[in-house]
Design a protein around this motif. Structure first.
Motif, PDB file in Angstrom:
ATOM      1  N   SER A  65     -20.137  -6.326  35.406  1.00  0.00           N
ATOM      2  CA  SER A  65     -20.562  -7.577  36.043  1.00  0.00           C
ATOM      3  C   SER A  65     -20.876  -8.631  34.983  1.00  0.00           C
ATOM      4  CB  SER A  65     -21.780  -7.313  36.933  1.00  0.00           C
ATOM      5  OG  SER A  65     -22.860  -6.834  36.165  1.00  0.00           O
ATOM      6  N   THR A  66     -21.191  -9.823  35.439  1.00  0.00           N
ATOM      7  CA  THR A  66     -21.530 -10.883  34.491  1.00  0.00           C
ATOM      8  C   THR A  66     -22.795 -10.489  33.737  1.00  0.00           C
ATOM      9  OG1 THR A  66     -22.965 -12.107  35.997  1.00  0.00           O
ATOM     10  CG2 THR A  66     -20.592 -12.643  36.059  1.00  0.00           C
ATOM     11  N   PRO A  67     -22.993 -11.021  32.551  1.00  0.00           N
ATOM     12  CA  PRO A  67     -24.202 -10.682  31.794  1.00  0.00           C
ATOM     13  C   PRO A  67     -25.495 -10.931  32.568  1.00  0.00           C
ATOM     14  CG  PRO A  67     -22.634 -11.755  30.356  1.00  0.00           C
ATOM     15  CD  PRO A  67     -22.080 -11.850  31.756  1.00  0.00           C
ATOM     16  N   ASP A  68     -25.566 -12.031  33.315  1.00  0.00           N
ATOM     17  CA  ASP A  68     -26.771 -12.323  34.093  1.00  0.00           C
ATOM     18  C   ASP A  68     -26.982 -11.298  35.208  1.00  0.00           C
ATOM     19  OD1 ASP A  68     -27.411 -14.519  32.538  1.00  0.00           O
ATOM     20  OD2 ASP A  68     -26.456 -15.964  33.892  1.00  0.00           O
ATOM     21  N   GLU A  69     -25.907 -10.947  35.920  1.00  0.00           N
ATOM     22  CA  GLU A  69     -26.014  -9.948  36.981  1.00  0.00           C
ATOM     23  C   GLU A  69     -26.416  -8.592  36.393  1.00  0.00           C
ATOM     24  OE1 GLU A  69     -22.743 -11.423  40.272  1.00  0.00           O
ATOM     25  OE2 GLU A  69     -22.025 -10.391  38.471  1.00  0.00           O
ATOM     26  N   TYR A  70     -25.842  -8.276  35.253  1.00  0.00           N
ATOM     27  CA  TYR A  70     -26.151  -6.994  34.625  1.00  0.00           C
ATOM     28  C   TYR A  70     -27.612  -6.931  34.182  1.00  0.00           C
ATOM     29  CZ  TYR A  70     -25.908  -2.770  31.909  1.00  0.00           C
ATOM     30  OH  TYR A  70     -26.143  -1.509  31.430  1.00  0.00           O
ATOM     31  N   LYS A  71     -28.112  -8.040  33.662  1.00  0.00           N
ATOM     32  CA  LYS A  71     -29.519  -8.080  33.226  1.00  0.00           C
ATOM     33  C   LYS A  71     -30.453  -7.840  34.417  1.00  0.00           C
ATOM     34  CE  LYS A  71     -32.667 -10.464  30.266  1.00  0.00           C
ATOM     35  NZ  LYS A  71     -32.570 -10.642  28.852  1.00  0.00           N
ATOM     36  N   VAL A  72     -30.157  -8.454  35.569  1.00  0.00           N
ATOM     37  CA  VAL A  72     -30.950  -8.236  36.780  1.00  0.00           C
ATOM     38  C   VAL A  72     -30.890  -6.756  37.176  1.00  0.00           C
ATOM     39  CG1 VAL A  72     -31.084  -8.738  39.266  1.00  0.00           C
ATOM     40  CG2 VAL A  72     -30.749 -10.606  37.621  1.00  0.00           C
ATOM     41  N   ASN A 123     -21.884  -5.459  27.832  1.00  0.00           N
ATOM     42  CA  ASN A 123     -23.154  -5.350  28.559  1.00  0.00           C
ATOM     43  C   ASN A 123     -23.966  -4.153  28.071  1.00  0.00           C
ATOM     44  OD1 ASN A 123     -22.958  -7.609  30.238  1.00  0.00           O
ATOM     45  ND2 ASN A 123     -21.844  -6.486  31.821  1.00  0.00           N
ATOM     46  N   ASN A 126     -25.415  -4.896  24.659  1.00  0.00           N
ATOM     47  CA  ASN A 126     -26.531  -5.832  24.773  1.00  0.00           C
ATOM     48  C   ASN A 126     -27.791  -5.147  25.317  1.00  0.00           C
ATOM     49  OD1 ASN A 126     -25.064  -7.970  23.731  1.00  0.00           O
ATOM     50  ND2 ASN A 126     -24.448  -8.726  25.747  1.00  0.00           N
ATOM     51  N   GLU A 127     -27.607  -4.259  26.290  1.00  0.00           N
ATOM     52  CA  GLU A 127     -28.767  -3.555  26.816  1.00  0.00           C
ATOM     53  C   GLU A 127     -29.364  -2.647  25.746  1.00  0.00           C
ATOM     54  OE1 GLU A 127     -30.384  -0.760  30.472  1.00  0.00           O
ATOM     55  OE2 GLU A 127     -28.249  -1.254  30.421  1.00  0.00           O
ATOM     56  N   GLU A 130     -31.510  -4.710  23.570  1.00  0.00           N
ATOM     57  CA  GLU A 130     -32.766  -5.044  24.255  1.00  0.00           C
ATOM     58  C   GLU A 130     -33.734  -3.858  24.258  1.00  0.00           C
ATOM     59  OE1 GLU A 130     -34.085  -7.886  25.757  1.00  0.00           O
ATOM     60  OE2 GLU A 130     -32.456  -8.850  24.647  1.00  0.00           O
TER      61      GLU A 130
END
Length: 133
Positions: A65-72, A123, A126-127, A130
Protein backbone atom coordinates in the motif's frame (compact mmCIF):
# COMPACT_ATOMS: atom_id res chain seq x y z
CA UNK A 1 7.48 -26.12 11.67
CA UNK A 2 8.38 -24.50 14.99
CA UNK A 3 6.41 -25.16 18.14
CA UNK A 4 4.90 -21.64 18.01
CA UNK A 5 3.89 -22.03 14.35
CA UNK A 6 2.36 -25.41 15.10
CA UNK A 7 0.51 -23.94 18.10
CA UNK A 8 -0.89 -21.19 15.85
CA UNK A 9 -2.02 -23.77 13.32
CA UNK A 10 -3.62 -25.92 16.00
CA UNK A 11 -5.66 -22.99 17.36
CA UNK A 12 -6.68 -21.72 13.91
CA UNK A 13 -7.10 -25.18 12.43
CA UNK A 14 -9.28 -26.32 15.31
CA UNK A 15 -11.42 -23.19 15.06
CA UNK A 16 -11.89 -23.66 11.31
CA UNK A 17 -12.65 -27.37 11.66
CA UNK A 18 -15.34 -26.56 14.22
CA UNK A 19 -16.83 -23.92 11.91
CA UNK A 20 -16.63 -26.29 8.94
CA UNK A 21 -18.49 -29.06 10.77
CA UNK A 22 -21.11 -26.72 12.26
CA UNK A 23 -21.78 -25.03 8.91
CA UNK A 24 -22.65 -28.30 7.21
CA UNK A 25 -20.32 -27.52 4.30
CA UNK A 26 -19.38 -30.66 2.42
CA UNK A 27 -16.47 -29.65 0.25
CA UNK A 28 -13.27 -31.58 1.00
CA UNK A 29 -11.21 -29.45 -1.39
CA UNK A 30 -12.29 -26.28 0.42
CA UNK A 31 -11.48 -27.83 3.78
CA UNK A 32 -8.00 -28.92 2.68
CA UNK A 33 -7.30 -25.59 0.96
CA UNK A 34 -8.11 -23.55 4.07
CA UNK A 35 -6.20 -25.91 6.34
CA UNK A 36 -3.26 -25.68 3.96
CA UNK A 37 -3.33 -21.89 4.17
CA UNK A 38 -3.48 -22.11 7.94
CA UNK A 39 -0.29 -24.17 7.87
CA UNK A 40 -1.49 -27.73 8.42
CA UNK A 41 1.77 -29.67 8.75
CA UNK A 42 0.11 -32.78 7.29
CA UNK A 43 -0.69 -31.11 3.95
CA UNK A 44 1.88 -30.45 1.25
CA UNK A 45 2.14 -26.65 1.06
CA UNK A 46 4.10 -26.87 -2.20
CA UNK A 47 0.93 -27.80 -4.03
CA UNK A 48 -0.98 -24.56 -3.48
CA UNK A 49 -3.36 -23.83 -6.32
CA UNK A 50 -3.35 -20.49 -8.11
CA UNK A 51 -6.45 -19.44 -6.19
CA UNK A 52 -4.71 -20.12 -2.90
CA UNK A 53 -1.63 -18.23 -4.04
CA UNK A 54 -3.80 -15.21 -4.88
CA UNK A 55 -5.53 -15.49 -1.51
CA UNK A 56 -2.16 -15.64 0.21
CA UNK A 57 -0.91 -12.62 -1.76
CA UNK A 58 -4.04 -10.63 -0.98
CA UNK A 59 -3.41 -11.27 2.69
CA UNK A 60 0.00 -9.61 2.23
CA UNK A 61 -1.24 -6.80 -0.02
CA UNK A 62 -1.06 -4.25 2.82
CA UNK A 63 2.71 -4.35 2.43
CA UNK A 64 2.26 -2.87 -1.04
CA UNK A 65 0.00 0.00 0.00
CA UNK A 66 0.99 3.65 -0.06
CA UNK A 67 3.49 4.69 2.61
CA UNK A 68 0.79 6.65 4.48
CA UNK A 69 -1.66 3.73 4.42
CA UNK A 70 1.07 1.36 5.53
CA UNK A 71 2.05 3.62 8.43
CA UNK A 72 -1.58 3.64 9.65
CA UNK A 73 -1.62 -0.16 9.37
CA UNK A 74 1.62 -0.47 11.37
CA UNK A 75 0.22 1.75 14.14
CA UNK A 76 -3.04 -0.21 14.26
CA UNK A 77 -1.17 -3.50 14.28
CA UNK A 78 0.89 -2.47 17.28
CA UNK A 79 -2.33 -1.58 19.13
CA UNK A 80 -3.47 -5.18 18.68
CA UNK A 81 -0.49 -6.26 20.77
CA UNK A 82 -1.19 -4.16 23.86
CA UNK A 83 -0.58 -7.28 25.94
CA UNK A 84 3.12 -7.08 24.99
CA UNK A 85 5.57 -4.52 26.29
CA UNK A 86 6.97 -2.19 23.63
CA UNK A 87 10.42 -3.79 23.43
CA UNK A 88 9.01 -7.31 23.07
CA UNK A 89 6.67 -6.16 20.32
CA UNK A 90 9.46 -4.37 18.48
CA UNK A 91 11.76 -7.39 18.67
CA UNK A 92 9.04 -9.75 17.43
CA UNK A 93 8.01 -7.40 14.61
CA UNK A 94 11.62 -6.83 13.56
CA UNK A 95 12.20 -10.57 13.23
CA UNK A 96 9.11 -10.95 11.07
CA UNK A 97 9.93 -7.99 8.83
CA UNK A 98 13.58 -8.95 8.46
CA UNK A 99 12.51 -12.44 7.42
CA UNK A 100 10.39 -10.95 4.63
CA UNK A 101 13.46 -9.17 3.31
CA UNK A 102 15.44 -12.42 3.14
CA UNK A 103 13.04 -14.24 0.84
CA UNK A 104 13.32 -13.78 -2.92
CA UNK A 105 9.70 -12.69 -3.35
CA UNK A 106 7.05 -11.55 -0.91
CA UNK A 107 4.28 -12.13 -3.43
CA UNK A 108 3.79 -15.52 -5.05
CA UNK A 109 1.77 -14.42 -8.06
CA UNK A 110 3.38 -12.52 -10.90
CA UNK A 111 0.62 -9.92 -11.15
CA UNK A 112 0.84 -8.87 -7.50
CA UNK A 113 4.60 -9.21 -7.46
CA UNK A 114 5.03 -6.88 -10.43
CA UNK A 115 2.65 -4.35 -8.92
CA UNK A 116 3.57 -4.42 -5.21
CA UNK A 117 6.94 -6.10 -4.58
CA UNK A 118 9.12 -2.99 -4.75
CA UNK A 119 6.87 -0.78 -2.64
CA UNK A 120 6.34 -3.63 -0.16
CA UNK A 121 10.07 -3.95 0.39
CA UNK A 122 10.35 -0.18 0.80
CA UNK A 123 7.51 -0.13 3.35
CA UNK A 124 9.11 -2.99 5.26
CA UNK A 125 12.53 -1.29 5.27
CA UNK A 126 10.94 1.94 6.50
CA UNK A 127 9.08 0.16 9.28
CA UNK A 128 12.32 -1.55 10.34
CA UNK A 129 13.99 1.84 10.58
CA UNK A 130 11.10 3.17 12.69
CA UNK A 131 11.21 0.17 15.01
CA UNK A 132 14.94 0.57 15.56
CA UNK A 133 14.59 4.17 16.76
Amino acid sequence: MSTMENFGYVKNGDAFNKFYIESGIENQMLLESVLQLLGDPQLNNEKLTNDLLYFQDLDLAIFGSTPDEYKVFAIQLQKEYVHMDENSYKNMRLKILQTFLTIPYIFSTEILRSKFEEIARTNIKNEILELKK
